[in-house]
Design a protein around this motif. Sequence first.
Motif: not given
Lengths: 347, 347
Positions: B31-48
Amino acid sequence: MPEKHFPSAPATLHDVARLAGVSYQTVSRVINHSPNVSAETLEKVNQAIAALNYRPNRVARSLVTGKSNAIHVLALDVYHLRMLPAMHEGAHEHGFQLRLTGFRSSENVLHDLDACLRDIAASGPDGLLIVLPWALTTEQDLIGLVRNIPFVVVGNRLGYGTNAVLIDQREGTRMAIEHLLSLGHRKFALIDGPSQYYDAQIRSETARKILAERQAELVAAAQGNFSMPSGYEAMQQLLESGTTFTALFCANDEMALGAMRALKDRGLHIPQDISVVGFDDLSFTAYCDPPLTTVRQDFHALGAHALQHLLSLLKMPNTAPHQRLLYPELIVRQSTSTPSVRPARGG
Amino acid sequence: MPEKHFPSAPATLHDVARLAGVSYQTVSRVINHSPNVSAETLEKVNQAIAALNYRPNRVARSLVTGKSNAIHVLALDVYHLRMLPAMHEGAHEHGFQLRLTGFRSSENVLHDLDACLRDIAASGPDGLLIVLPWALTTEQDLIGLVRNIPFVVVGNRLGYGTNAVLIDQREGTRMAIEHLLSLGHRKFALIDGPSQYYDAQIRSETARKILAERQAELVAAAQGNFSMPSGYEAMQQLLESGTTFTALFCANDEMALGAMRALKDRGLHIPQDISVVGFDDLSFTAYCDPPLTTVRQDFHALGAHALQHLLSLLKMPNTAPHQRLLYPELIVRQSTSTPSVRPARGG
DNA sequence: TCGATTTTGGAGAACGTTCACAAAAATTAT
DNA sequence: ATAATTTTTGTGAACGTTCTCCAAAATCGA
């Protein structure tokens, strides 16, 4: 430098406790007026508070209590700034802070409203005053969008399931039209407000209904956007339509002023040629030329009642939804008279 | 009951983390748009996040960051609601919430102001817009009272050590008076505003100074409180004083409208007998009778600049204090003309 | 005087988030 | 392949308050 020194960080509960020689919990009790604290500790703590210039941090308090002591006003555009002073006054009196969001929608009203309300909810206000004076939203939609925050709708009635405070638009319109009828007018023109507005709708509807009932003639109607220029233009349209009428009812004072300007620019006289009635009783109406007959809406009372309603809702959350209806007042000035005191001078 | 169901408590970081199968910290990073987060985790988290309808809690965030993403407007009474829309617009655009406190003082201004500011500080706004259009407070007082919150003073210049945005009152007054002088007027009357107001002071001072410089005559002056009725009364006083003048400068439009009403009630004509100039360019000035020559102040621009100034202050806290000066504009309408086009008709 | 009750004070957790680290995994260099 | 590096993820503490419980002191009835 003989400047007053301010500590970089404001004092906290712990600072006060340390200085007073008690635990932070005791300080908390003092600021929350707990009965269980001895006179001498109270004294000590109060001195420490004064010495450190301590004020409880609202944010921290809010986090743990879930209350923010803030009321959020969601209002369409600039529109109802008129009520803001009364709302602020009432809120301040009861220790509430006022927050403000102006709503501006593009195409998808419901979607925008949802985004707006979700943002508001994230800052956790205790209550919500919703001033959206249009007729687009339904009661169910709004209840769904607002979720768990107690709210009062102001200046709009969406239905009987939401708390609302409003001024009786029908009654105001009735008074205006009856006034003109009682002066002997039979030929009417209307300048309506923008049709998406609740107020404009009711005023237009009611005026037409009463005229029909009383078998007076509605010879022409135009629509404006509540602004003075739009009133001017609407009046030009009415005049160009070639119809003749002796009474004009405008959906608000701004448009009435615009319309009067247009009439005078055509060499017509008010009220000799045409009687004009406005709506709202804005301050200039008593001073314009001629002073405008209008329907007074007490916006201060509206705002104050809205806040009261919300506060009582906060106190007793399970009260059944209900509406408070305020009544407008007809202010007769010099823009209305009996028709055709002298023959109309054509432009 | 087929009603939409809302969870009693809104989702938190931990709820999202649990659903997405990651740690709460990772969610925070998303949610703070940190650059260090992998694409797949980002996707998972956004879905949640979407699934749970999650929004970060502003209060909790505020507690830990010390920022509130809120700007507080402290304004005298109702006075400068005119600027509110612009301020809100700018604030909203940059993700800031707007909070509002109307200041109302009894006798001890400094004490009340202190209480007010301490209360505001307790809710931790990031910045402060101070709209106190009077001349009672000094720069040092205000700096002392506000303490650590960045602030911009609006519509008032307290000195050169505070950030301020204002409209050049001298220039506006100069334009108005020069306009009347250039039409040939030599005998002036003034209706001043309440003397505790900064604007009223400068307008009065400047008008008198210019008249003296140009060796025109100031034959009479009265004071009002910026309201229409007070303008009416002031005009009555001027007329009763038995002096004769051909030009009237009013410290604002409301008083000018009141004064015009009083003139017309005495059977005097504007501008034939007396030319009238107002100040502000409120919307009715273009539509009243006659349309009023006035000095336009762009309150929208004022509010917008105030907010911009504050935002840049928040970005770069160590910028040296400076002032932004906006310029007014003379709007010539039909309330002014050359003096004595026809002989004055006495009342 | 003793135990029971009331008052007063204090410790620990919690509210929901971010920050400063440290650990693990993935990548690169040797 | 192995060490060195970088990227990604996770842990523990903190922000300043209130809340729930528990301990100490004071008060009371017998």
